[in-house]
Design an enzyme around this catalytic site. Sequence first.
Site, PDB file in Angstrom:
ATOM      1  N   ASP A 374     -34.242  25.069 -26.176  1.00 50.83           N
ATOM      2  CA  ASP A 374     -33.258  24.191 -26.796  1.00 50.83           C
ATOM      3  C   ASP A 374     -32.322  23.585 -25.761  1.00 50.83           C
ATOM      4  O   ASP A 374     -31.873  22.453 -25.909  1.00 50.83           O
ATOM      5  CB  ASP A 374     -32.461  24.955 -27.849  1.00 50.83           C
ATOM      6  CG  ASP A 374     -31.831  24.030 -28.876  1.00 50.83           C
ATOM      7  OD1 ASP A 374     -30.596  24.072 -29.034  1.00 50.83           O
ATOM      8  OD2 ASP A 374     -32.573  23.267 -29.521  1.00 50.83           O
ATOM      9  N   THR A 500     -33.723   7.589 -36.803  1.00 45.53           N
ATOM     10  CA  THR A 500     -33.674   8.769 -35.944  1.00 45.53           C
ATOM     11  C   THR A 500     -34.319   9.986 -36.591  1.00 45.53           C
ATOM     12  O   THR A 500     -34.574  10.980 -35.918  1.00 45.53           O
ATOM     13  CB  THR A 500     -32.212   9.086 -35.532  1.00 45.53           C
ATOM     14  OG1 THR A 500     -32.215   9.974 -34.419  1.00 45.53           O
ATOM     15  CG2 THR A 500     -31.426   9.681 -36.691  1.00 45.53           C
TER      16      THR A 500
END
Length: 510
Positions: A374, A500
């Site tokens: 991440d 998005t």
Amino acid sequence: MRFPASISLAALSLVGSTVAHPLVEHEKVLGHKSDSQEKAEAVKEAFQHAWDGYMKYAFPHDELHPVSNGYGDSRNGWGASAVDALSTAIIMGKTDVVNTILDHISKIDYSQTDSQVSLFETTIRYLGGMLSGYDLLKGPAAYMVQDSDLVDNLLTQAKNLGDVLKFAFNTGSGVPYNDVNITSQGNDGSTTNGLAVTGTLVLEWTRLSDLTGDDEYATLSQKAESYLLNPKPASGEPFPGLVGSNIDIDTGMFTDGRVSWDGGDDSFYEYLIKMFVYDPTRFALYRDRWVLAAESTIENLQAHPKPRPDLTWLTSYENGQHYLSSQHLTCFDGGSFLLGGTVLGRQEFVDFGLNLVHGCEATYNATLTKIGPDSWGWDPKQVPSDQKDFYEKAGFYITSGAYILRPEVIESFYYAYRVTGKEIYRDWAWNAFVAINATARTDSGFAALSNVNAPNGGSKYDNQESFLFAEVMKYSYIIHAEDAEWQVQTGKKNSFVFNTEAHPVRVQHT
């Protein structure tokens, strides 16, 4: 473990969640480029697996808890996974799933929720999902649904949702509150709003106006955006086109000059070039601001780790200091440069975008699960003692090893393939999909992972975000699927542009 040369969907579906794969070598897996359709079918199987689990254990709630087979309502209980899955199901040709979702959407009451509403999340998932479904089912997928009322209802419900949310823009400047209470028409009392959550509304709200003929939605979102396009004070724009992270809701003034393409800032830059793709006549200023940001990014933000100078990542910047860290979320950046480069005919943007894509692929290739972390860093002064060997080999150290089913790396592989036509980007997307399918899959869906550099991805988080359906499955599928009207095209030939959340909406100039 590798799949045999003639992969079967059954074999793929049986890949256990306790198996971590090495990088899959494309030629040894499927042997031929013509086998891309078989890969696409494998992704469809994974989508169906997740959908079946959601329907069995969680529908009509927002998301499946894929370890306990429970459910969550983190997106206001309107069925986020269903709405987010719509455009992917359409593109995959899953008529039964599409009709189930359309029936569900027809019953949503967007004026009712027990929890606070995020203007940003609701816009990109629900509003974007419905508008995309409408554009696809009124256009290239019109053959899929016999009941035209269900399709028309997508636009009706999109308008209903816009009407419920539009009070959020009722502020001194027109910069909206993000976290609002739709029952009381109150808000969380914030004095500032973020760059991404302010700057990632304009595509969906403008499309809503263009489809309904009511200019109000476009006007509201474009007024909020105007402060980001003409930033004040000067300290809010440390480099041309690169702006701060927070905006005063009362005045529209930037309250800082912290610059990044990371989460919180990311999709503002994404939407600048996408608005130009959507309508180059109305949104030429957005293009100009994206070009400024892109040029400044190349000049001021790119970095190369000392052990691996072949890799390129973007730093963040504040008060004269560069921070050598990045995020999975940031990895949309390669796709943004590739889209802008092909639309504008700027090869240097394409080339830089490919460098960013290669840097993000390296984060996947370095870990035990072959899934990227991440977040990571490459500051030689900050390397944790237990990661020194890893850092010297990989060029980075892991600051958060979690994987929460994020799509950005595969998204940029998709743009790289569509813009260059080079098969290696398909291979990389397949490698990523195989790793995710092997490591995150459960009996009912896909779970987030605690540590991509631990055996089996560490422990599993009991949540399946709705964007698994909207983004991971879509990008993994369409990179192998046949060309179609909704696919990204080279040059200025795009008929659709992706929001998005990977929901394709029809551009205005075709």
